[in-house]
Enzyme design. Structure first.
Site, PDB file in Angstrom:
ATOM      1  N   ARG A 183       0.815  -1.119  -0.097  1.00 61.80           N
ATOM      2  CA  ARG A 183      -0.149  -0.136  -0.095  1.00 61.80           C
ATOM      3  C   ARG A 183       0.714   1.265  -0.032  1.00 61.80           C
ATOM      4  O   ARG A 183       1.989   1.271   0.483  1.00 61.80           O
ATOM      5  CB  ARG A 183      -0.811  -0.103   1.150  1.00 61.80           C
ATOM      6  CG  ARG A 183      -2.043  -0.965   0.943  1.00 61.80           C
ATOM      7  CD  ARG A 183      -3.177  -0.971   2.210  1.00 61.80           C
ATOM      8  NE  ARG A 183      -2.207  -1.178   3.422  1.00 61.80           N
ATOM      9  CZ  ARG A 183      -1.784  -0.578   4.398  1.00 61.80           C
ATOM     10  NH1 ARG A 183      -1.775   0.642   4.254  1.00 61.80           N
ATOM     11  NH2 ARG A 183      -1.182  -1.242   5.394  1.00 61.80           N
ATOM     12  N   LYS A 328      -8.465  -2.329   1.198  1.00 60.74           N
ATOM     13  CA  LYS A 328      -8.323  -1.354   2.322  1.00 60.74           C
ATOM     14  C   LYS A 328      -8.996  -0.338   2.109  1.00 60.74           C
ATOM     15  O   LYS A 328      -9.477   0.549   3.256  1.00 60.74           O
ATOM     16  CB  LYS A 328      -6.900  -1.142   2.782  1.00 60.74           C
ATOM     17  CG  LYS A 328      -6.275  -2.506   3.517  1.00 60.74           C
ATOM     18  CD  LYS A 328      -6.618  -2.824   4.742  1.00 60.74           C
ATOM     19  CE  LYS A 328      -6.757  -4.096   5.407  1.00 60.74           C
ATOM     20  NZ  LYS A 328      -5.376  -4.739   5.783  1.00 60.74           N
ATOM     21  N   HIS A 347      -9.585  -3.814  12.650  1.00 58.20           N
ATOM     22  CA  HIS A 347      -8.823  -4.368  12.041  1.00 58.20           C
ATOM     23  C   HIS A 347      -8.401  -5.654  12.854  1.00 58.20           C
ATOM     24  O   HIS A 347      -7.294  -5.667  13.459  1.00 58.20           O
ATOM     25  CB  HIS A 347      -7.435  -3.523  11.823  1.00 58.20           C
ATOM     26  CG  HIS A 347      -6.419  -4.067  10.823  1.00 58.20           C
ATOM     27  ND1 HIS A 347      -5.118  -3.682  10.911  1.00 58.20           N
ATOM     28  CD2 HIS A 347      -6.530  -4.887   9.842  1.00 58.20           C
ATOM     29  CE1 HIS A 347      -4.591  -4.211   9.903  1.00 58.20           C
ATOM     30  NE2 HIS A 347      -5.461  -5.090   9.371  1.00 58.20           N
ATOM     31  N   SER A 365      -0.020  -5.200  10.136  1.00 62.36           N
ATOM     32  CA  SER A 365       0.138  -5.848   8.897  1.00 62.36           C
ATOM     33  C   SER A 365       1.699  -6.892   9.316  1.00 62.36           C
ATOM     34  O   SER A 365       2.482  -6.293   9.980  1.00 62.36           O
ATOM     35  CB  SER A 365       0.675  -5.150   7.932  1.00 62.36           C
ATOM     36  OG  SER A 365       0.954  -5.847   6.719  1.00 62.36           O
ATOM     37  N   LYS A 369      -2.572 -12.009  12.223  1.00 66.76           N
ATOM     38  CA  LYS A 369      -4.024 -12.177  12.201  1.00 66.76           C
ATOM     39  C   LYS A 369      -4.411 -13.207  11.398  1.00 66.76           C
ATOM     40  O   LYS A 369      -4.951 -13.876  11.971  1.00 66.76           O
ATOM     41  CB  LYS A 369      -4.647 -10.643  11.680  1.00 66.76           C
ATOM     42  CG  LYS A 369      -4.492  -9.652  12.471  1.00 66.76           C
ATOM     43  CD  LYS A 369      -4.965  -8.327  11.856  1.00 66.76           C
ATOM     44  CE  LYS A 369      -4.643  -8.109  10.571  1.00 66.76           C
ATOM     45  NZ  LYS A 369      -3.106  -7.697  10.614  1.00 66.76           N
ATOM     46  N   THR A 370      -4.232 -13.339  10.160  1.00 67.99           N
ATOM     47  CA  THR A 370      -4.303 -14.422   9.176  1.00 67.99           C
ATOM     48  C   THR A 370      -3.810 -15.775   9.845  1.00 67.99           C
ATOM     49  O   THR A 370      -4.770 -16.450   9.889  1.00 67.99           O
ATOM     50  CB  THR A 370      -3.890 -14.056   7.978  1.00 67.99           C
ATOM     51  OG1 THR A 370      -4.477 -12.725   7.741  1.00 67.99           O
ATOM     52  CG2 THR A 370      -4.394 -15.116   6.698  1.00 67.99           C
ATOM     53  N   ASP A 384      -9.436 -10.689   8.762  1.00 65.38           N
ATOM     54  CA  ASP A 384      -8.747  -9.144   8.557  1.00 65.38           C
ATOM     55  C   ASP A 384      -9.739  -7.981   9.001  1.00 65.38           C
ATOM     56  O   ASP A 384      -9.156  -7.093   9.577  1.00 65.38           O
ATOM     57  CB  ASP A 384      -8.121  -9.050   7.113  1.00 65.38           C
ATOM     58  CG  ASP A 384      -7.183  -7.735   7.071  1.00 65.38           C
ATOM     59  OD1 ASP A 384      -5.967  -7.691   8.112  1.00 65.38           O
ATOM     60  OD2 ASP A 384      -7.445  -6.846   6.443  1.00 65.38           O
ATOM     61  N   ARG A 449       1.682 -12.555  -1.580  1.00 72.09           N
ATOM     62  CA  ARG A 449       0.207 -12.624  -0.932  1.00 72.09           C
ATOM     63  C   ARG A 449      -0.603 -13.375  -1.631  1.00 72.09           C
ATOM     64  O   ARG A 449      -0.373 -13.629  -3.025  1.00 72.09           O
ATOM     65  CB  ARG A 449      -0.586 -11.336  -1.157  1.00 72.09           C
ATOM     66  CG  ARG A 449       0.104 -10.040  -0.267  1.00 72.09           C
ATOM     67  CD  ARG A 449      -0.584 -10.098   1.156  1.00 72.09           C
ATOM     68  NE  ARG A 449      -0.128  -9.176   2.017  1.00 72.09           N
ATOM     69  CZ  ARG A 449      -0.640  -8.704   3.344  1.00 72.09           C
ATOM     70  NH1 ARG A 449      -1.785  -9.306   3.616  1.00 72.09           N
ATOM     71  NH2 ARG A 449      -0.310  -7.673   3.918  1.00 72.09           N
TER      72      ARG A 449
END
Ligand code: ADP
Ligand code: PEP
Ligand code: CA
Ligand code: MN
Length: 666
Positions: A183, A328, A347, A365, A369-370, A384, A449
């Site tokens: 990003r 996002k 988030h 990031s 989390k994932t 997410d 990704r």
């Protein structure tokens, strides 16, 4: 009669025993059969030419949807298909809506659009034609609209027309996102306009860099003109949020099959009936990522611009093809819309145990989390983006977006197995012949990704909703290596760490740079929040108290020393810690306080060596540990200065408690 693979010989042909002079046996057809040679015996297709035969291959489309279980709460009751509309009328309305989306704002009506691929000139195209008052070359041409294509169709489009698209050995679509592989938060702009400007967070620390309405229109026109100049554009009409009462309709207009497939995977996929009734979207993204913004335009500081206009309910992307920007961008929208309805946007990842116990995983990031919400023993609600309303939690998305650098089948089998047909693999490197992906290869980027539909994870919870959370896990990847692997937080500490949003990653791939850099990102997602962090923190405090949730701080980063000396916390240990949180055993453990940060650290966790639980024990150089701990505490304090003047809720006492819950340097 026929030989159809069951082993019986065919009796349709008989070889004559007499030999013809050239040595080939003569074939006699059976009496009564038409005098033609048949190479099979099933009934013939009812077509008169090859074109018709090929047309038969494709039957009437039913859109690939996000599966839901029988008691589907995400289909509102009043959704009756528009049976009274003819198919042709419905298609026309659909294209009229797309044409309106693509309209230049200086014209009264939209461009001429045709549904379907260019080059199919046989049947008269279903066009939507604008009155030709402002005749121009661009108004004379047609733009073909590839509307909600399926993954198979998008694969074909990508492979035919987009350089750098390949099918990997597991069936995923490997793509390149171009120059930008992450990003670009510095290039994000938010329009300052009267409907939202008083609600939004502006100024120091805020991610919302202002732009005026006029400049937005300049960029919007640039994007629309670019998209209309193409032979074809992709349009995705999809949903956000599994909570049926708070579902948002989004339209994404893009130029690349890769972008369309990415959003197909990441947003909630409508059923054919839902698509029929889609109507006008609540929000539209114009993704003209291959085309740069004009640097002479006011507010532009690079060739990339990501512009959000809440009044127009639109977002424009210029100069970046990184697909995460769309995902996002929509998350930012939800961070504005949901709190206005009293719903907290988060988030975080989210999963649920067999007892219905829900856990949230907050973190910046790369903090896990994932990875940690994907757990074979628990149902995945989402990886997410979530909402926490009075009814419980709901996932905003219909897919996951996993980091895959160093991905291994052994450590993360669920994610590994989700990388199959339909999955978008961004910026990975593969062996050129067999197309085996090398997940260790960082040649293109470290931020490789995989984007896959959520149902590619076997133990997904559908619909992706759950009851109120029991555990709130704040993930931090502490590359300084001084935060304990796990600690239990008080209410005030939870708010302090939530507002701080700390993580420290290693400076990246630059040779020789070994020093970690601390990142503080309010609410563990400052790049996406729209309101002041204390607004979200107040809502979190209120919800946690009302529903009796316990919060934990988990360090998924370094242990035994900072980056370069220590090593990353073993994923297996982190999983044991998370298990002990889920099963309630950690709540009843014995605790010891740490110096400076005053964190309550358990003295034992099942399956984790006790010597790593107190971080100083894992460091060989104790003075170095003390110095590093103090350094980090100082960084926390400095970061929190900007919040000292704000109140959390209407409660100045809570604000004082939160300030006191931070690290204390003697
Ligand atoms: N102890 C650990 N806990 C969590 N993740 C870890 C750990 N050690 C290594 N990792 C790796 O860190 C990355 C975490 O990324 P991910 O879960 O996608 O982060 P997020 O979803 O928060 O952006 C994964 O590549 C994972 O394999
Ligand atoms: C997509 C992103 O999210 P995360 O790393 O949190 O998964 C991102 O930050 O670009
Ligand atoms: Ca993630
Ligand atoms: Mn994320």
């Amino acid at each position: 009669m026929a030989s159809n693979g069951n082993g019986n010989a065919s009796h349709d042909f008989e070889f004559a025993s007499s030999h013809v002079p050239n040595g080939l046996s003569k074939i006699n057809t059976k009496p009564g059969e038409p005098d033609m040679c048949k190479d099979d015996t099933s009934s013939t297709v009812k077509v008169s030419n090859l074109e018709q035969l090929h047309a038969l291959q494709k039957k009437k489309a039913s859109a690939p949807t996000t599966p839901r279980n029988a008691t589907n709460p995400s289909t509102p009751k009043n959704l009756t298909p528009r049976a009274y509309l003819s198919e042709e009328e419905r298609q026309k309305q659909q294209m009229q809506s797309v044409s309106a989306s693509l309209a230049s704002l200086t014209r009264q009506s939209g461009p001429q659009v045709i549904k379907g691929e260019p080059g199919r000139k046989k049947s008269p195209p279903k066009t939507v034609t604008a009155p030709r008052l402002d005749i121009s070359d661009s108004a004379l041409k047609f733009t073909h609209v590839l509307y909600n294509l399926s993954p198979s169709e998008l694969y074909e489009q990508a492979i035919k027309f987009e350089k750098g698209s390949f099918i990997t050995s597991s069936g995923a679509l490997a793509t390149l996102s171009g120059a930008k592989t992450g990003r670009s938060p510095k290039d994000k702009r938010v329009v300052k306009e009267e409907t939202s400007k008083d609600d939004l967070w502006w100024g120091r620390g805020s991610p919302n860099i202002e732009m005026d309405e006029e400049t937005f229109l300049v960029n919007r026109e640039r994007a629309v003109d670019y998209l209309n100049s193409l032979e074809k554009v992709f349009v995705n009409d999809q949903f956000l949020n599994w909570d049926p009462q708070n579902r948002i309709k989004v339209r994404i207009i893009s130029a690349r099959a890769y972008h369309s497939l990415f959003m197909h995977n990441m947003c909630i996929r409508p059923t054919p009936e839902e698509l029929e009734d889609f109507g006008t979207p609540d929000f539209t993204i114009y993704n003209a990522g291959q085309f740069p913004c004009n640097r002479y335009t006011h507010y532009m500081s690079s060739s990339t611009s990501i512009d959000l206009n809440l009044k127009r309910k639109e977002m424009v992307i210029l100069g970046t093809q990184y697909a995460g920007e769309m995902k996002k961008g929509l998350f930012s929208l939800m961070h504005y819309l949901m709190p206005k309805r009293g719903i907290l946007s988060l988030h975080s990842g989210c999963n649920m145990g067999k007892e219905g116990d829900v856990a949230l995983f907050f973190g910046l990031s790369g903090t896990g989390k994932t990875t940690l919400s994907t757990d074979p023993n628990r149902q995945l609600i989402g990886d997410d983006e979530h909402c926490w309303s009075d009814n419980g939690v709901s996932n905003i998305e219909g897919g996951c977006y996993a980091k895959c650098i160093d991905l291994s089948k052994e450590k993360e089998p669920e994610i590994w197995n989700a990388i199959k047909f339909g999955t978008v693999l961004e910026n990975v490197v593969f062996e050129e012949h067999y197309r085996e992906v090398d997940y260790t290869d960082k040649s293109v980027t470290e931020n490789t990704r995989a984007a896959y539909p959520i149902e590619y994870i076997p133990n997904v919870r559908l619909p992706c909703v759950g009851p109120h959370p029991k555990n709130i896990i704040l993930l931090s990847c502490d590359a300084f290596g001084v935060l304990p692997p796990v600690s239990k937080l008080t209410h005030a500490q939870t708010m302090y760490h939530f507002i701080s949003g700390y993580t420290a990653l290693v400076a990246g791939t630059v040779e020789g740079v070994k020093e970690p850099t601390a990142t503080f990102s309010a609410c563990f997602g400052a790049a996406f929040i729209m309101l002041h962090p204390t607004k979200y923190a107040t809502m979190l405090a209120e919800k946690m108290q009302r529903h009796g949730a316990t919060a934990w701080l988990v360090n998924t980063g370094w242990s035994g020393g900072s980056y370069g000396v220590g090593s990353r916390m073993k994923l297996a240990y982190t999983r044991k810690i998370i298990n002990a949180i889920h099963d309630g055993s950690l709540l009843g453990a014995n605790y010891a306080q740490t110096p400076i940060f005053n964190l309550a650290v358990p003295t034992a966790v099942n399956g984790v060596p006790s010597e790593i639980l107190q971080p100083q024990n894992a460091w060989s150089d104790k003075t170095q540990y003390d110095a590093t701990l103090k350094k980090l505490a100082g960084l926390f304090q400095k970061n929190f200065e900007i919040y000292a003047d704000y109140q959390v809720g209407g409660n100045s006492q809570l604000t004082q408690q939160i300030l006191a819950a931070g690290p204390v340097l003697q």
